[in-house]
Design a protein around this motif. Sequence first.
Motif, PDB file in Angstrom:
ATOM      1  N   GLY A 249       0.658   2.470  16.587  1.00 44.68           N
ATOM      2  CA  GLY A 249       0.193   3.623  15.813  1.00 44.68           C
ATOM      3  C   GLY A 249       0.413   3.447  14.322  1.00 44.68           C
ATOM      4  N   TRP A 250       1.541   2.848  13.948  1.00 47.36           N
ATOM      5  CA  TRP A 250       1.831   2.620  12.532  1.00 47.36           C
ATOM      6  C   TRP A 250       0.827   1.652  11.920  1.00 47.36           C
ATOM      7  CZ3 TRP A 250       7.065   0.311  10.387  1.00 47.36           C
ATOM      8  CH2 TRP A 250       7.174   0.621   9.027  1.00 47.36           C
ATOM      9  N   ALA A 251       0.521   0.583  12.643  1.00 54.18           N
ATOM     10  CA  ALA A 251      -0.445  -0.391  12.142  1.00 54.18           C
ATOM     11  C   ALA A 251      -1.819   0.246  11.960  1.00 54.18           C
ATOM     12  CB  ALA A 251      -0.535  -1.581  13.107  1.00 54.18           C
ATOM     13  N   VAL A 252      -2.244   1.033  12.931  1.00 51.41           N
ATOM     14  CA  VAL A 252      -3.548   1.707  12.833  1.00 51.41           C
ATOM     15  C   VAL A 252      -3.565   2.680  11.656  1.00 51.41           C
ATOM     16  CG1 VAL A 252      -5.107   3.313  14.001  1.00 51.41           C
ATOM     17  CG2 VAL A 252      -4.057   1.437  15.284  1.00 51.41           C
ATOM     18  N   ALA A 253      -2.478   3.448  11.499  1.00 52.45           N
ATOM     19  CA  ALA A 253      -2.398   4.420  10.408  1.00 52.45           C
ATOM     20  C   ALA A 253      -2.429   3.725   9.045  1.00 52.45           C
ATOM     21  CB  ALA A 253      -1.127   5.257  10.543  1.00 52.45           C
TER      22      ALA A 253
END
Length: 320
Positions: A249-253
Amino acid sequence: MKITLDLTDLVETGKLTTAEADRLRALAARDTGSLGINILVGFGVVAVAAGAGALLPSPLTAVALGAVMFVLGFALMSSKASAWELLAQICIVIGALAFCGGIAMLDGGSLRVMLAIAVILAGAAVLARSGLLIAASVLVIGACLGSSSDYRHAMYSLTVEEPTLTIVVFALIALACYLASLRLTSKYERLALIAARTAVLMINFGFLVGSLWGDRLLRLRSLISSDPSILHDYTARSEMISPLAFSIGWAVALIAAGVWAVKVNRRWIVNIVAVFAALHFYTQWFEKLGATPITVLLAGLLLLAFAFGLWTFNRRAVAA
């Protein structure tokens, strides 16, 4: 909204005249000087408030002195005398911090008083147009969710007890403050952007802690079930969201925020995305592979490849 321009290049390419560049340079010099003064005032005010809080005999004294300082600052600001503007802001900031520190001690740092402090600091920030106070008001909301920081000899620590709640709450704050900044005058636009940027930092800290430890949603489950004992359930079976979910999720965000920031020319967001993307990459890389000469070499090569790709993208974007 602040942007970055290379005046020398713009003059050399004929996009600005020398006179226009000199005028912009003079305006920038004024803002740079103001920034330096604000930084010094900010550090000085925090030091004064912290020292006074430690020396004052009781929380009631801090509350009373804070209220007097705040009223004095507000009176000076209401006079609209430019000679007293800086002193008025200092009085308001010190008064607000001392008052909030006093009431926090009186009520034992409860959730209700922390929420009240966040509102008080936000209101004082608007009155004094203080970036320090508006950032503090956002950080106090983090404290309501169990976030904190600490310093011991040669060691800094960061605590985020509720990564998921931190991410969701501060994402809403960042979005609301950014949308508000689009409709406010320049004086208050700055405050809204500072609040949004502080919230963005808290979002990334939430992702960082979640990507390492996951999230057991202890506080939320405790509130729903009315069972305080859940707050101390740190067993493996209590894990609700895995570290892998936070990592992805952090990478996508970060990717989404970076693409958006480039399109709308939000340079601060681009820089923050670059910093936390590197932090995320290195954290996960070394957590999974360990720190060896080979992993360090490969990590450096991959980051250089990413940097080259970003540089190529920026050049094409500028050309377009």
